[in-house]
Write a protein that holds these residues in place. Structure first.
Motif, PDB file in Angstrom:
ATOM      1  N   TYR A  16     -21.335 -52.073 -46.048  1.00 57.16           N
ATOM      2  CA  TYR A  16     -21.870 -52.491 -44.745  1.00 57.16           C
ATOM      3  C   TYR A  16     -20.790 -52.391 -43.670  1.00 57.16           C
ATOM      4  O   TYR A  16     -21.045 -51.928 -42.545  1.00 57.16           O
ATOM      5  N   HIS A  57     -21.042 -50.042 -40.457  1.00 60.33           N
ATOM      6  CA  HIS A  57     -21.001 -50.622 -39.112  1.00 60.33           C
ATOM      7  C   HIS A  57     -20.025 -49.847 -38.227  1.00 60.33           C
ATOM      8  O   HIS A  57     -20.356 -49.498 -37.089  1.00 60.33           O
ATOM      9  N   ASP A  75     -24.888 -52.983 -36.284  1.00 63.36           N
ATOM     10  CA  ASP A  75     -25.430 -53.612 -37.492  1.00 63.36           C
ATOM     11  C   ASP A  75     -26.771 -52.984 -37.864  1.00 63.36           C
ATOM     12  O   ASP A  75     -27.058 -52.737 -39.041  1.00 63.36           O
ATOM     13  N   ALA A  96     -26.219 -49.721 -39.425  1.00 68.47           N
ATOM     14  CA  ALA A  96     -25.792 -49.873 -40.819  1.00 68.47           C
ATOM     15  C   ALA A  96     -27.001 -50.086 -41.722  1.00 68.47           C
ATOM     16  O   ALA A  96     -27.087 -49.516 -42.823  1.00 68.47           O
ATOM     17  N   ALA A 132     -24.839 -57.395 -48.618  1.00 72.15           N
ATOM     18  CA  ALA A 132     -24.738 -56.921 -47.241  1.00 72.15           C
ATOM     19  C   ALA A 132     -25.016 -58.048 -46.255  1.00 72.15           C
ATOM     20  O   ALA A 132     -24.307 -58.213 -45.252  1.00 72.15           O
ATOM     21  N   PHE A 169     -29.416 -56.048 -38.996  1.00 74.39           N
ATOM     22  CA  PHE A 169     -29.228 -55.211 -40.176  1.00 74.39           C
ATOM     23  C   PHE A 169     -30.571 -55.010 -40.883  1.00 74.39           C
ATOM     24  O   PHE A 169     -30.932 -53.887 -41.258  1.00 74.39           O
ATOM     25  N   TYR A 171     -32.882 -51.736 -41.847  1.00 76.07           N
ATOM     26  CA  TYR A 171     -33.185 -51.498 -43.259  1.00 76.07           C
ATOM     27  C   TYR A 171     -34.696 -51.448 -43.525  1.00 76.07           C
ATOM     28  O   TYR A 171     -35.174 -50.590 -44.268  1.00 76.07           O
TER      29      TYR A 171
END
Length: 301
Positions: free
Chosen positions: A169, A173, A208, A211, A241, A278, A282
């Motif tokens: 992570y 980032h 973030d 990532a 993460a 994040f 995702y």
């Protein structure tokens, strides 16, 4: 998140400067070091630290430590599963394999960022930085810099769980800042120096999200021979993460340092915000979900 043992790594992708003298090390006490980390963790230009009066420079040790193997020894995913420096290399190659075609889909050509692993101090186009500033990206030389010792600090001092994806992570980032530099959003970090809705916070939360975006696609990235870089995610990987994202939240760091939270001093966002963005990247795997610059509510993407 484990790497495929058979994935092939290219050690030339990352520069390893741990074997030589790289400027001066800032001699500061623990409290000052923490202030440095608060100011710069995961992405702030080290040039912003100049003139803070945090101690006199002291000579940095030179020469490779006997127990520090070279990046040239990183050849496979199996090495990445064993060593932090090889894991940085493998993560960078997975990021390359994802971001180049992904941005091509939007008509953007990505020039790959430089990546350097250093020990103690490093000279950059943004100035000389010590390990205490944490990992960072310098737009002046379009390079991300890492001292692997930070991953120990992330676990022991900041409370991340130490899983591999916590480290990945961090790399993703910093690579995200290069994506921002490419598409033109990094400049917004200069608009509104600090505060919960500042440009700096919005830029960090977007990194973030980027990532998380990589993480959504990471298990499908391939090396030059067609081997997958990474094994599929597990719930434990995702928790790793998120633990890292929370550990470097401004509120978490401020409370640990002073016992109080001062939102007006935020530069990276709260623990909850960093986790939320994040997860936004995702869950959706779509760069259009990462527009933190226009978000009215940074707490709820």
């Amino acid at each position: 998140m484990s790497f495929n043992d058979d994935a092939r790594l290219d050690p030339s992708r990352v520069r390893d400067s741990r074997g030589g003298r790289r400027g001066t090390k800032i001699a500061v006490g623990g409290g000052s070091i923490l202030l440095l980390v608060v100011a710069s963790l995961l992405g702030i230009n080290p040039g912003l630290l100049e003139g803070l009066g945090l101690g006199a420079p002291a000579p940095a040790p030179s020469g490779r430590a006997a127990d520090t193997p070279a990046i040239s020894e990183c050849a496979t995913g199996a090495d990445a599963n064993e060593r932090a420096d090889c894991r940085i290399l493998a993560t960078v190659q997975s990021l390359d394999a994802f971001w180049v075609p992904y941005l091509e889909g939007y008509g953007r050509t990505l020039e790959l960022p430089g990546v350097e692993i250093f020990r103690d101090t490093v000279d950059t186009a943004c100035g000389t930085a010590s390990s205490e500033v944490g990992p960072f990206y310098c737009p002046g030389d379009t390079t991300a810099y890492f001292d692997t010792g930070f991953f120990t600090d992330l676990r022991e001092d900041f409370g991340a769980d130490g899983g591999a994806l916590a480290e990945e992570y961090v790399v993703a980032h910093e690579y995200g800042h290069h994506i921002q530099n490419t598409i033109g959003t990094l400049q917004h970090s200069r608009q509104g120096a600090t505060g919960p809705t500042s440009g700096s916070v919005r830029v960090e939360l977007q990194a973030d999200c980027f990532a998380g975006l990589w993480a959504a696609h990471a298990a499908r990235t391939m090396d030059s021979s067609g081997e997958m870089f990474l094994e599929p995610f597990t719930e434990a990987d995702l928790r790793s993460a998120l633990s890292a994202a929370a550990a470097v939240g401004d509120d978490r760091i401020q409370e640990a340092a002073t016992g109080r939270v001062h939102p007006e001093g935020w530069t990276h966002g709260s623990a909850a915000q960093r986790q939320a963005w994040f997860l936004e990247g995702y869950r959706y795997g779509d760069i259009n979900r990462c527009n933190t610059l226009a978000a009215e509510d940074l707490d709820n993407p």
